[in-house]
Write a protein that holds these residues in place. Structure first.
Motif, short mmCIF file in Angstrom:
data_model
loop_
_atom_site.label_atom_id
_atom_site.label_comp_id
_atom_site.label_asym_id
_atom_site.label_seq_id
_atom_site.Cartn_x
_atom_site.Cartn_y
_atom_site.Cartn_z
N VAL A 1 4.08 3.66 -6.86
CA VAL A 1 4.60 3.64 -5.50
C VAL A 1 4.04 2.45 -4.73
O VAL A 1 2.84 2.15 -4.81
CB VAL A 1 4.23 4.93 -4.74
N SER A 2 4.91 1.79 -4.00
CA SER A 2 4.50 0.76 -3.04
C SER A 2 4.56 1.36 -1.64
O SER A 2 5.49 2.09 -1.31
CB SER A 2 5.44 -0.46 -3.11
N LEU A 3 3.57 1.03 -0.81
CA LEU A 3 3.57 1.50 0.57
C LEU A 3 4.06 0.42 1.53
O LEU A 3 3.81 0.50 2.74
CB LEU A 3 2.16 1.97 0.97
N GLY A 4 4.76 -0.57 0.98
CA GLY A 4 5.35 -1.60 1.83
C GLY A 4 4.70 -2.95 1.63
O GLY A 4 3.76 -3.10 0.85
N PRO A 5 5.19 -3.96 2.33
CA PRO A 5 4.70 -5.33 2.12
C PRO A 5 3.28 -5.55 2.63
O PRO A 5 2.59 -6.46 2.16
CB PRO A 5 5.70 -6.18 2.92
N SER A 6 2.82 -4.77 3.58
CA SER A 6 1.45 -4.92 4.09
C SER A 6 0.47 -4.22 3.16
O SER A 6 0.76 -3.14 2.64
CB SER A 6 1.34 -4.33 5.50
N ILE A 7 -0.70 -4.82 2.98
CA ILE A 7 -1.75 -4.19 2.19
C ILE A 7 -2.58 -3.33 3.14
O ILE A 7 -3.26 -3.84 4.04
CB ILE A 7 -2.64 -5.24 1.50
N LEU A 8 -2.49 -2.03 2.97
CA LEU A 8 -3.16 -1.10 3.87
C LEU A 8 -4.61 -0.88 3.46
O LEU A 8 -4.96 -0.92 2.28
CB LEU A 8 -2.45 0.25 3.86
N ARG A 9 -5.46 -0.65 4.45
CA ARG A 9 -6.82 -0.23 4.17
C ARG A 9 -6.77 1.12 3.45
O ARG A 9 -5.85 1.92 3.65
CB ARG A 9 -7.63 -0.08 5.46
N THR A 10 -7.79 1.38 2.63
CA THR A 10 -7.77 2.63 1.86
C THR A 10 -7.74 3.84 2.77
O THR A 10 -7.06 4.84 2.49
CB THR A 10 -8.98 2.70 0.90
N GLU A 11 -8.45 3.80 3.91
CA GLU A 11 -8.45 4.94 4.82
C GLU A 11 -7.13 5.10 5.54
O GLU A 11 -6.81 6.19 6.02
CB GLU A 11 -9.62 4.85 5.81
N THR A 12 -6.35 4.03 5.63
CA THR A 12 -5.01 4.13 6.20
C THR A 12 -4.04 4.68 5.16
O THR A 12 -3.26 5.61 5.45
CB THR A 12 -4.52 2.75 6.69
N ALA A 13 -4.10 4.12 3.96
CA ALA A 13 -3.20 4.57 2.88
C ALA A 13 -3.42 6.04 2.55
O ALA A 13 -2.48 6.77 2.23
CB ALA A 13 -3.42 3.71 1.64
N GLY A 14 -4.68 6.50 2.64
CA GLY A 14 -4.99 7.89 2.31
C GLY A 14 -4.37 8.89 3.27
O GLY A 14 -4.28 10.08 2.94
N VAL A 15 -3.96 8.44 4.44
CA VAL A 15 -3.29 9.32 5.39
C VAL A 15 -1.78 9.08 5.36
O VAL A 15 -0.98 10.03 5.36
CB VAL A 15 -3.84 9.09 6.81
N VAL A 16 -1.38 7.82 5.31
CA VAL A 16 0.04 7.47 5.34
C VAL A 16 0.78 8.01 4.11
O VAL A 16 1.87 8.59 4.23
CB VAL A 16 0.22 5.94 5.44
N ALA A 17 0.20 7.83 2.93
CA ALA A 17 0.91 8.22 1.71
C ALA A 17 1.23 9.71 1.64
O ALA A 17 2.39 10.08 1.43
CB ALA A 17 0.10 7.77 0.48
N PRO A 18 0.25 10.62 1.83
CA PRO A 18 0.62 12.04 1.81
C PRO A 18 1.54 12.43 2.96
O PRO A 18 2.37 13.33 2.81
CB PRO A 18 -0.73 12.76 1.88
N ALA A 19 1.41 11.76 4.10
CA ALA A 19 2.31 12.06 5.22
C ALA A 19 3.74 11.73 4.85
O ALA A 19 4.68 12.49 5.16
CB ALA A 19 1.89 11.28 6.47
N LEU A 20 3.95 10.61 4.16
CA LEU A 20 5.29 10.23 3.71
C LEU A 20 5.83 11.25 2.72
O LEU A 20 7.01 11.62 2.77
CB LEU A 20 5.27 8.84 3.08
N VAL A 21 4.99 11.71 1.81
CA VAL A 21 5.43 12.71 0.83
C VAL A 21 5.85 13.99 1.52
O VAL A 21 6.93 14.55 1.24
CB VAL A 21 4.30 13.00 -0.19
N LEU A 22 5.01 14.47 2.43
CA LEU A 22 5.34 15.71 3.14
C LEU A 22 6.61 15.56 3.98
O LEU A 22 7.41 16.49 4.08
CB LEU A 22 4.16 16.14 4.02
N TYR A 23 6.79 14.39 4.57
CA TYR A 23 8.01 14.15 5.34
C TYR A 23 9.23 14.21 4.43
O TYR A 23 10.24 14.85 4.76
CB TYR A 23 7.93 12.80 6.03
N GLU A 24 9.16 13.54 3.28
CA GLU A 24 10.29 13.53 2.36
C GLU A 24 10.60 14.92 1.82
O GLU A 24 11.75 15.26 1.56
CB GLU A 24 10.02 12.57 1.19
N LEU A 25 9.56 15.74 1.68
CA LEU A 25 9.74 17.09 1.15
C LEU A 25 10.08 18.10 2.25
O LEU A 25 10.31 19.28 1.97
CB LEU A 25 8.48 17.55 0.42
N GLY A 26 10.11 17.63 3.50
CA GLY A 26 10.39 18.55 4.59
C GLY A 26 9.23 19.44 4.93
O GLY A 26 9.41 20.50 5.55
#
Length: 279
Positions: free
Chosen positions: A234-259
């Motif tokens: 999985v790519s989280l987009g063109p920006s390289i996110l800090r690990t503490e940012t990615a650790g919140v954004v990534a599961p939030a995206l999954v939960l959003y996609e799963l409703g």
């Protein structure tokens, strides 16, 4: 207005025989309750040891425990998608930041992951103390967010142990800054669920892997992708996110996609959340 919420470790309210009884709070929670200066007539939310959810009225409060009566018992929410986060060990207070905010988002369990590029190193002597601290952070965040249970934080795992845990997941989403931009969260998740034959998104048990400050090494990515036939890059987009940012954004995206954003179902340990055996 939302209610202050408390978790009980060893008290089942349905077993209480008296109309008014003390809440057996953990020492830290009892101190927190005193700081709140709860007054008679105020209501609090309580999740007991059986994971049942109650609204209780404070009858009185002495220096020890609040005395309460049950105002009403609330129905448990429907089960929803379960997401666990395997977070590469990160230095300073970054792990606490991830656990706090990802708990608020709805992550069910956390697995701190020992990675080749982790700046933070946790030896066996420090692992238990670190886990205890991280678990306390998860509990505090769950209380603040009104979660129905506290996510479990495991002790740090190496890659071999993590791969064993991931073998039974519905999907494994490996976030990597070198992934092609076409490997979006939506596309990867959809493909993995189709491969798993998961017709209902709410039934999904998804693991999200995020690397440490230096990112995942190529050989770690390869091993993670090979541990489960439903593992996807999985790519989280063109920006390289800090690990503490990615650790919140990534599961939030999954939960959003799963409703599942806003799902406050009971949290499980990582093994339970993924339908796996013991750690």
């Amino acid at each position: 207005m939302s209610l202050h919420q408390f978790f009980l470790d060893d008290q089942v309210l349905a077993d209480e025989g008296a109309a008014v009884f003390p809440l057996r709070l953990a020492p830290d929670d009892a101190r927190h309750a005193r700081v709140l200066r709860l007054a008679p007539g105020e209501h609090v939310a309580v999740v007991d040891a059986a994971r049942d959810y109650f609204e209780c009225e404070v009858v009185s409060f002495d220096d020890a425990m609040p005395l309460v009566r049950i105002a009403r018992r609330l129905d448990a929410p429907d089960d929803g998608p379960r997401v666990i986060l395997l977070q590469g060990l990160a230095k300073g207070d970054k792990m606490e930041t991830v656990i706090r905010h990802a708990t608020e988002v709805g992550v069910e369990a956390f697995v701190p992951l020992r990675c080749a590029r982790s700046v933070m190193k946790v030896d066996a002597k420090k692992a238990a103390a670190k886990r205890s601290r991280w678990q306390a952070v998860a509990k505090s965040a769950a209380m603040q967010a009104g979660r129905r249970a506290v996510p479990e934080v495991s002790e740090p795992l190496g890659l071999p142990e993590a791969c064993e845990l991931l073998a039974n997941a519905t999907a494994v989403l490996v976030c990597w800054e070198e992934a092609p931009q076409t490997a979006t969260m939506r596309a990867a998740l959809s493909d993995a669920l189709a491969h798993a034959g998961c017709a209902v998104a709410a039934d999904a048990r998804v693991a999200v892997v995020v690397g440490p400050e230096g990112g995942l090494a190529p050989e770690e990515v390869e091993r993670l992708l090979s541990c489960n036939p439903r593992a996807r890059l999985v790519s989280l987009g063109p920006s390289i996110l800090r690990t503490e940012t990615a650790g919140v954004v990534a599961p939030a995206l999954v939960l959003y996609e799963l409703g599942g954003m806003g799902n406050a179902g009971g949290a499980l340990g990582a093994s339970e959340a993924l339908g796996a055996g013991g750690l």
